[in-house]
Design an enzyme around this catalytic site. Structure first.
Site, PDB file in Angstrom:
ATOM      1  N   ARG A  52       0.923  -1.257   0.185  1.00  0.00           N
ATOM      2  CA  ARG A  52       0.035  -0.079  -0.211  1.00  0.00           C
ATOM      3  C   ARG A  52       0.796   1.335  -0.024  1.00  0.00           C
ATOM      4  NH1 ARG A  52       2.719   1.783   3.418  1.00  0.00           N
ATOM      5  NH2 ARG A  52       1.137   3.520   3.580  1.00  0.00           N
ATOM      6  N   GLY A  53       0.398   2.287  -0.274  1.00  0.00           N
ATOM      7  CA  GLY A  53       1.028   3.460  -0.277  1.00  0.00           C
ATOM      8  C   GLY A  53       1.137   3.958  -1.755  1.00  0.00           C
ATOM      9  N   ALA A  54       0.789   5.145  -2.284  1.00  0.00           N
ATOM     10  CA  ALA A  54       0.427   5.655  -3.470  1.00  0.00           C
ATOM     11  C   ALA A  54       1.467   5.244  -4.455  1.00  0.00           C
ATOM     12  CB  ALA A  54       0.295   7.082  -3.776  1.00  0.00           C
ATOM     13  N   ARG A  90      -7.894  -0.078  -6.221  1.00  0.00           N
ATOM     14  CA  ARG A  90      -7.899   1.072  -5.227  1.00  0.00           C
ATOM     15  C   ARG A  90      -8.206   2.597  -5.894  1.00  0.00           C
ATOM     16  NH1 ARG A  90      -4.013   1.190  -0.448  1.00  0.00           N
ATOM     17  NH2 ARG A  90      -5.917   2.276   0.485  1.00  0.00           N
ATOM     18  N   ASP A 243      -2.062  10.900  -2.044  1.00  0.00           N
ATOM     19  CA  ASP A 243      -2.765  10.019  -2.902  1.00  0.00           C
ATOM     20  C   ASP A 243      -2.769  10.444  -4.320  1.00  0.00           C
ATOM     21  OD1 ASP A 243      -2.401   8.778  -0.265  1.00  0.00           O
ATOM     22  OD2 ASP A 243      -2.624   6.968  -1.632  1.00  0.00           O
ATOM     23  N   ASN A 253      -5.234  12.449   1.020  1.00  0.00           N
ATOM     24  CA  ASN A 253      -4.319  11.601   1.846  1.00  0.00           C
ATOM     25  C   ASN A 253      -4.959  11.075   2.931  1.00  0.00           C
ATOM     26  OD1 ASN A 253      -1.380  10.766   2.183  1.00  0.00           O
ATOM     27  ND2 ASN A 253      -1.354  11.608   4.127  1.00  0.00           N
TER      28      ASN A 253
HETATM   29  O1  MRU Z   1      -4.378   3.343   2.375  1.00  0.00           O
HETATM   30  P1  MRU Z   1      -2.849   3.577   2.179  1.00  0.00           P
HETATM   31  O2  MRU Z   1      -2.007   2.886   3.276  1.00  0.00           O
HETATM   32  O3  MRU Z   1      -2.386   3.111   0.961  1.00  0.00           O
HETATM   33  O4  MRU Z   1      -2.661   5.068   2.261  1.00  0.00           O
HETATM   34  C1  MRU Z   1      -1.363   5.541   2.188  1.00  0.00           C
HETATM   35  C2  MRU Z   1      -1.169   6.991   2.398  1.00  0.00           C
HETATM   36  O5  MRU Z   1      -1.919   7.857   2.613  1.00  0.00           O
HETATM   37  C3  MRU Z   1       0.025   7.703   2.313  1.00  0.00           C
HETATM   38  O6  MRU Z   1       0.117   8.799   3.209  1.00  0.00           O
HETATM   39  C4  MRU Z   1       0.284   8.157   0.779  1.00  0.00           C
HETATM   40  O7  MRU Z   1       0.222   6.618   0.228  1.00  0.00           O
HETATM   41  C5  MRU Z   1       1.499   8.695   0.754  1.00  0.00           C
HETATM   42  S1  MRU Z   1       2.473   7.702  -0.745  1.00  0.00           S
HETATM   43  C6  MRU Z   1       4.085   7.868   0.051  1.00  0.00           C
END
Ligand code: MRU
Length: 360
Positions: A52-54, A90, A243, A253
């Site tokens: 996970r994470g953009a 997602r 995101d 975010n």
């Molecule tokens: O739901 P997630 O864990 O994918 O959400 C992640 C975030 O909100 C992060 O802050 C975001 O993806 C930052 S990218 C480095």
């Protein structure tokens, strides 16, 4: 980054063109590497948050296109069905679509399917490498903000961050954490307030684990603590990831980010968002009405996961019959943002600056 003395990225491929990820569901208690051997598995891994994470979602999606090409063996209908499933995993992180489009752009017009697979693999690798370098640059630009605060204060710089915009959310370095890692490397004393980030606790589980591994001082706090800390001058700067960011600079975010931005504004604390170009969505303007917000399973709110003895368990937090709702993200309007830390430099959160650097 280092894990037990060994260097890792969150996603990588080997010479046999196999794709691997760190399965983040079990951190910080177990470190698990998973091979992703089909596009369907990649879609599952993104949807169920093995990763996970953009930024890493975008890279995973790019590898997903390669796997779809390999799996569909030239059957175009099957290829398109696999990609449709990947696109739906997602909704909020625009990097997902960006990663897919980056690879599709490279294979468009290529007829020979073996060549398609080969080109898709190389393109996904390029996306991986590109995002890694962009995050490194974010660190090099963003460190100036921390350096300045240290020079002014002459003491430890306290940084608050939300969720995990660290190396686990990227390929390496992170976005919000990249300037922090760079500051630490340069010997600037830093301390990080880590929002636990309910419901999935990416802060407590992932950001804390990362910072611990890198030897960076940090303290995990309950999500509602930030405002209190800011009122007592215990936060020098807030840095978060993103995101999706619109043309006028509205930022989606992790849920709760907006409240941190409000508290920061009320207390005169600078609030920065760190992101690479792949997270801008210039087709959108008003983030509040236009950015799709992911609605996830209510059970993520109703239950919490943790270590019990030597087992990872889930426990129910609320009455069995109580309903819950789980919005994954919120939108922080541009006017609450001090600036964007990007691979091209730090820019104000205004449309003209965004278009000047990322308009093409
Ligand atoms: O739901 P997630 O864990 O994918 O959400 C992640 C975030 O909100 C992060 O802050 C975001 O993806 C930052 S990218 C480095």
């Amino acid at each position: 980054m280092q894990v037990d003395g060994k260097s890792y990225h969150t996603i990588w491929s080997d010479e046999e063109k196999k794709v691997f990820i760190i399965d983040q569901r079990w951190l910080p208690h177990r470190f698990v590497v998973e091979e992703i051997d089909s596009c369907t598995k990649m879609a599952e891994a993104i949807r169920d948050m093995h990763l996970r994470g953009a930024i890493v979602i975008g890279v995973a999606a790019a590898y997903g296109v390669y796997l779809a090409a390999r799996d569909s063996k030239g059957d175009l209908d099957r290829f398109n069905r696999l990609l449709d499933a990947l696109r739906e995993t997602r909704p909020t992180a625009v990097n997902l679509i960006w990663g897919i489009d980056m690879v599709l752009g490279r294979i468009s017009g290529v007829r020979d399917w073996e060549a398609v697979v080969e080109i898709a693999f190389n393109a996904a690798r390029e996306v991986e490498r590109g995002e890694l370098l962009r995050c490194k640059m974010i660190g090099e630009h963003g460190v100036g903000l921390i350096e300045e605060l240290f020079e002014r204060k002459g003491d430890v710089v306290n940084i608050l961050t939300h969720c995990n915009a660290g190396w686990l959310a990227c390929v390496d370095y992170g976005t919000a954490t990249a300037p922090i890692y760079e500051a630490h490397k340069r010997g600037i004393p830093v301390h990080v307030w880590v929002d636990e980030t309910r419901p999935r606790n990416q802060g407590a589980r992932l950001t804390a684990w990362e910072l611990l591994n890198q030897g960076i001082r940090h303290t995990v706090i309950a999500d509602n603590t930030g405002g209190h800390l800011m009122q007592h001058s215990m936060v020098d700067i807030v840095i978060v990831g993103a995101d999706r960011v619109t043309r006028r600079g509205d930022v989606a975010n992790k849920i709760g980010t907006y409240l941190k931005a409000l508290a920061a504004r009320d207390n005169g604390v600078p609030f920065y968002v760190a992101l690479p170009g792949s997270t801008f969505d210039l087709s959108l303007y008003d983030g509040i009405t236009e950015i799709p917000i992911e609605l996830r399973s209510p059970d993520e709110v109703r239950y919490a996961q943790g270590l019990l003895g030597d087992r990872i368990e889930r426990v129910l937090l609320c009455p069995q019959e109580s309903p819950a709702v789980n919005y994954g993200f919120d939108v922080t309007p541009f006017n609450l943002i001090s600036g964007f830390i990007t691979e091209k430099g730090i820019i104000p959160a205004v449309e003209d600056s965004i278009l000047a650097l990322f308009g093409d």
